[in-house]
Write an enzyme that holds these catalytic residues in place. Sequence first.
Site, short mmCIF file in Angstrom:
data_model
loop_
_atom_site.label_atom_id
_atom_site.label_comp_id
_atom_site.label_asym_id
_atom_site.label_seq_id
_atom_site.Cartn_x
_atom_site.Cartn_y
_atom_site.Cartn_z
CE LYS A 184 6.60 -1.50 5.33
NZ LYS A 184 5.82 -0.39 5.88
CD GLN A 232 2.80 0.23 7.66
OE1 GLN A 232 3.99 -0.07 7.67
NE2 GLN A 232 2.13 0.42 6.54
CG ASP A 276 8.93 5.22 6.69
OD1 ASP A 276 8.88 4.50 5.68
OD2 ASP A 276 8.16 5.10 7.66
N1 GUN Z 1 2.07 3.07 4.93
C1 GUN Z 1 2.02 2.88 3.60
N2 GUN Z 1 3.23 3.06 3.04
C2 GUN Z 1 4.08 3.37 4.05
C3 GUN Z 1 5.47 3.64 4.11
O1 GUN Z 1 6.19 3.67 3.12
N3 GUN Z 1 5.97 3.90 5.35
C4 GUN Z 1 5.18 3.91 6.45
N4 GUN Z 1 5.76 4.18 7.63
N5 GUN Z 1 3.89 3.65 6.44
C5 GUN Z 1 3.34 3.39 5.24
#
Ligand code: GUN
Length: 286
Positions: free
Chosen positions: A51, A95, A118
């Site tokens: 990311k 996350q 998100d």
């Molecule tokens: N963990 C796995 N996929 C995601 C996601 O799309 N967003 C977040 N915040 N954590 C994750």
Amino acid sequence: MIIDGKVVAQELRNELKLEVQQLKEQHNITPGLTVVLVGDDPASHVYVRNKIKQTTEVGMISKEIRLAQTTTEAELIELLHGLNHDHSVHGILVQLPLPKHINEQVIITSIIPEKDVDGFHAMNSGHLLNGDAGALVPCTPQGCVILAKQHLGEDLSGKHAVIVGRSNIVGKPVSLLFLQENCTVTIAHSRSADLPSLCRQADILVAAVGRPLMIKADWVKSGATVIDVGINHITNEQGKDKLVGDVDFDEVSKVASGITPVPGGVGPMTIACLLKNTLRAAKQNL
Ligand code: GUN
């Protein structure tokens, strides 16, 4: 035909990079994304690294905040309040999964909806449910729709989309997005009766259940479009770790007209859509 998520995600990032540049030139704003990582889940570290790399590549400001596994819920909330008030931060992502002693729902709600890139905050899911244009929409579901359109064209009206899975992160929001595209939508799940025959009705089949290779060729109508959201680690015949989806790609690819691979399908789209949401959050107050 393989629907190549890597290529589509790269195209989207190229577009975003230009828009980021314009925002800087015209408004002196550089979109900023802050990712918060609590604890030491190895998979989460890999996701976060990707990311951050891609955020920087499109010209955005990327910050990472790492916290110890022992961080309390109160400490995390306090940090998020600070980020909510920081004008250089347009998007906040915590996350998941979080350590068990921290309530994820409480944390998600502690991010102001305007910075919830998100799209998990109840205010944003409510906007999505109502079909409001202003919502920040969850990233993986957005990616699924873009990939379906990549194969089928912009107009999905009248198509029967069958979604297998009902999670808040993928199944429910992706169902609403296909409904907005004028599809007929069926949400199926582990308790659905006769799952194979439900799946066989699909023009667009989205698999988001987290069961490796569950969907077989005889579950899929000839010519269907198959979007595989699954990310499962299995041990293959040689004893090696292998990443596979929820769809048995080798056999289903012979029946489907278009199918996303794992890896290289939905995965790359998720991060690209996260960047899209961050740009959108940065543009909110123009
Ligand atoms: N963990 C796995 N996929 C995601 C996601 O799309 N967003 C977040 N915040 N954590 C994750």
